[in-house]
Design a protein around this motif. Structure first.
Motif, PDB file in Angstrom:
ATOM      1  N   ARG A  37       1.018   1.852  11.906  1.00 46.62           N
ATOM      2  CA  ARG A  37       1.586   1.861  10.557  1.00 46.62           C
ATOM      3  C   ARG A  37       2.187   0.503  10.198  1.00 46.62           C
ATOM      4  NH1 ARG A  37       2.714   7.304  11.991  1.00 46.62           N
ATOM      5  NH2 ARG A  37       4.801   6.837  12.803  1.00 46.62           N
TER       6      ARG A  37
ATOM      7  N   ILE B 285       3.361   1.756  -4.890  1.00 48.30           N
ATOM      8  CA  ILE B 285       2.253   2.710  -4.920  1.00 48.30           C
ATOM      9  C   ILE B 285       1.521   2.606  -3.579  1.00 48.30           C
ATOM     10  CG2 ILE B 285       0.282   3.521  -6.271  1.00 48.30           C
ATOM     11  CD1 ILE B 285       1.353   1.824  -8.599  1.00 48.30           C
ATOM     12  N   TRP B 286       2.185   3.148  -2.550  1.00 50.53           N
ATOM     13  CA  TRP B 286       1.709   2.957  -1.183  1.00 50.53           C
ATOM     14  C   TRP B 286       0.343   3.588  -0.934  1.00 50.53           C
ATOM     15  CZ3 TRP B 286       3.031  -0.438   2.225  1.00 50.53           C
ATOM     16  CH2 TRP B 286       4.309  -0.979   2.238  1.00 50.53           C
ATOM     17  N   ASP B 287       0.059   4.739  -1.535  1.00 50.72           N
ATOM     18  CA  ASP B 287      -1.209   5.386  -1.238  1.00 50.72           C
ATOM     19  C   ASP B 287      -2.381   4.480  -1.599  1.00 50.72           C
ATOM     20  OD1 ASP B 287      -0.471   5.582  -3.873  1.00 50.72           O
ATOM     21  OD2 ASP B 287      -0.966   7.695  -4.113  1.00 50.72           O
ATOM     22  N   ALA B 288      -2.285   3.788  -2.739  1.00 49.45           N
ATOM     23  CA  ALA B 288      -3.356   2.874  -3.128  1.00 49.45           C
ATOM     24  C   ALA B 288      -3.386   1.633  -2.256  1.00 49.45           C
ATOM     25  CB  ALA B 288      -3.192   2.478  -4.604  1.00 49.45           C
TER      26      ALA B 288
ATOM     27  N   LEU C 246      -2.384   1.277   0.909  1.00 46.20           N
ATOM     28  CA  LEU C 246      -2.865   1.558   2.272  1.00 46.20           C
ATOM     29  C   LEU C 246      -4.371   1.801   2.296  1.00 46.20           C
ATOM     30  CD1 LEU C 246       0.037   3.810   3.583  1.00 46.20           C
ATOM     31  CD2 LEU C 246      -0.429   1.422   4.143  1.00 46.20           C
ATOM     32  N   LEU C 247      -4.928   2.182   1.148  1.00 44.24           N
ATOM     33  CA  LEU C 247      -6.379   2.350   1.041  1.00 44.24           C
ATOM     34  C   LEU C 247      -7.063   1.058   0.596  1.00 44.24           C
ATOM     35  CD1 LEU C 247      -6.562   5.886  -0.635  1.00 44.24           C
ATOM     36  CD2 LEU C 247      -7.130   5.287   1.737  1.00 44.24           C
TER      37      LEU C 247
ATOM     38  N   PRO D 189       6.035   2.441   4.138  1.00 41.00           N
ATOM     39  CA  PRO D 189       5.911   3.649   3.301  1.00 41.00           C
ATOM     40  C   PRO D 189       7.065   4.630   3.419  1.00 41.00           C
ATOM     41  CG  PRO D 189       3.838   3.150   4.402  1.00 41.00           C
ATOM     42  CD  PRO D 189       4.861   2.241   5.001  1.00 41.00           C
ATOM     43  N   ASP D 190       7.657   4.726   4.615  1.00 40.79           N
ATOM     44  CA  ASP D 190       8.711   5.729   4.820  1.00 40.79           C
ATOM     45  C   ASP D 190      10.071   5.106   5.097  1.00 40.79           C
ATOM     46  OD1 ASP D 190       6.749   7.821   4.669  1.00 40.79           O
ATOM     47  OD2 ASP D 190       6.170   7.310   6.732  1.00 40.79           O
TER      48      ASP D 190
ATOM     49  N   GLN E 196      -0.758  -1.527   9.168  1.00 41.58           N
ATOM     50  CA  GLN E 196      -1.213  -1.130   7.831  1.00 41.58           C
ATOM     51  C   GLN E 196      -0.268  -1.644   6.755  1.00 41.58           C
ATOM     52  OE1 GLN E 196      -1.349   3.117   8.412  1.00 41.58           O
ATOM     53  NE2 GLN E 196      -3.505   3.119   9.011  1.00 41.58           N
TER      54      GLN E 196
ATOM     55  N   GLN F 133      -6.687  -0.422  -2.261  1.00 41.57           N
ATOM     56  CA  GLN F 133      -7.127  -0.331  -3.669  1.00 41.57           C
ATOM     57  C   GLN F 133      -6.179  -1.100  -4.579  1.00 41.57           C
ATOM     58  OE1 GLN F 133      -7.279   3.878  -4.431  1.00 41.57           O
ATOM     59  NE2 GLN F 133      -8.956   4.218  -3.000  1.00 41.57           N
TER      60      GLN F 133
END
Length: 428
Positions: free
Chosen positions: A334, A420-423, A425-426, A370-371, A337, A428
């Motif tokens: 992590r 906007i961590w989800d994007a 980490l992908l 992220p956390d 990432q 994007q």
């Protein structure tokens, strides 16, 4: 003489809130008449332990010590999971450029130093630890970070275990590590030499009584037993599964307890050394942060493994250790990432007009991961971090939302902001 650093934990609890395998009570008593084994060994404060009077309680008293055994059929799954986690970590780290890889290593090592000390109740300033690691790695150092000799010593041990992985383990090397961990003299503590007497780990339950959780072997047995451990460590490299070897290293050394204090920290450094000696080296696979998060389970696993009644089959300990190895690899993955996400973020917003206050706040969120930033960024937190007025903080945050650097959630005074961590980490 050194005593447990425990304040006064609740009766029957172990470890003490700020103690652990490092927390020892030196004992030079010749005898303790009439003491019999029991599930909980309680001692009056004025009494001392004689190992010869306490039989059949600890694993080192077994006639076949140190003939550890394990049931491989019960290790297949945790060993496979740990190997997979290690492989994922290695694959993730390979996409880092050299500069980013060095930053990740510095962050992981700093976390290791802070966590290994925190397990034993020793507080290390994270900024001091990060600066010490940076100095050893030749990276830029935060000039505002306070210099801490303890942090410097921990960093020196971590670096020696990582960079000198092919150097043989010796008693002298262990004593150098011990001196590094204790750069200043402490009353009654033998520094840089093997403990002068016997020692036990205990926690106080009252002013007059304590519980003994582990009693180390008699002092006269220490040199030959430590030599046997060192010979095994040097000879077993490449001769057995490296992760299992690391688990046995940790348990065996902390059971020997060769120093007055610092045994837990040195055992974890030896674990790092054993992992670094893997055919495929894993410098980012560090155990202490994960152990700190599950500290009661760590001590419970050690206490079970060191009990005479459980024999020399250490399968439960190895299962626990391998499970922690998998979690430790996932934690470091992590970090990798998050570092990649940070690079993606700043590349995406390179042309945006971001002022220094906003940059500081964004880097704080990115560094937390992220956390790592509980409750999100709020106007109040932003104002405190950047030392601006609430009005300026509100305007800055609104601009960052408009530029899609952040997104908001909640309403009114409960409004918070996050990356906007989800994007990210992908990619994007």
């Amino acid at each position: 003489m050194p005593r447990s650093r425990s304040p006064k934990p609740r009766p029957g609890t172990w470890p003490p809130k700020d103690g652990g395998p490092d927390s020892s009570v030196t004992d030079s008593s010749p005898s303790l008449p009439g003491l019999l084994p029991s599930e909980v060994l309680r001692l009056g404060r004025s009494l001392l332990l004689d190992p010869e009077r306490v039989q059949d309680r600890w694993i080192w008293q077994h006639p076949d010590w140190p003939g550890f055994t394990q049931d491989w059929e019960h290790l297949v799954e945790p060993l496979g999971n740990a190997r997979q986690a290690l492989g994922r970590l290695q694959m993730a780290s390979r996409v880092l450029d050299p500069r980013s890889a060095m930053r990740v290593l510095a962050e992981v090592l700093a976390q290791e130093g802070v966590s290994s000390s925190a397990i034993e109740g020793e507080g290390i300033n994270p900024a001091s630890m990060a600066a010490s690691v940076a100095r050893h790695l030749g990276l830029p150092v935060d000039p505002t970070a306070p210099i801490d000799r303890n942090a410097e010593g921990i960093a020196a041990v971590l670096m020696d275990a990582m960079t000198n992985r092919d150097a043989p383990l010796t008693v002298d090397r262990l004593c150098r590590w011990h001196r590094a961990l204790f750069p200043e003299s402490r009353p009654g503590l033998a520094i840089g030499v093997l403990r002068p007497g016997s020692v036990h780990v205990g926690s106080n339950i009252s002013e007059e009584e304590s519980i003994v959780h582990f009693l180390a072997m008699p002092r006269e047995r220490l040199e030959p037993e430590l030599d046997r451990f060192i010979t095994w460590f040097n000879d077993s490299k490449g001769a057995m599964d490296g992760l299992v070897r690391a688990g046995l290293t940790h348990l065996w050394f902390v059971t020997l307890h060769p120093f007055d204090d610092g045994n837990g920290r040195i055992s974890r450094a030896l674990t790092d050394l054993a992992l670094a000696q893997e055919p495929i080296a894993a410098p980012l696979a560090r155990m202490s942060r994960c152990i700190l998060q599950g500290r009661p389970d760590y001590y419970a696993a050690l206490e079970q493994a060191q009990a005479f009644k459980n024999g020399l089959n250490v399968t439960p300990w190895l299962r626990w250790f391998l499970e922690q190895t998998a979690q430790a690899c996932a934690q470091s993955e992590r970090v990798v990432q998050a570092t990649l996400a940070k690079g993606i973020f700043w590349a995406r917003h390179a042309e945006d007009p971001i002022n220094e206050r906003q940059r500081k706040a964004l880097n704080r969120l990115l560094d937390a991961g992220p956390d790592g930033f509980q409750g999100g960024m709020t106007t109040r937190k932003y104002a405190a971090l950047t030392r601006c007025s609430p009005v300026t903080a509100s305007r800055d945050l609104a601009e960052l939302v408009e530029r899609t650097c952040l997104r908001s959630y909640g309403a009114g005074r409960s409004t918070a902001y996050e990356l906007i961590w989800d994007a990210l980490l992908l990619g994007q």
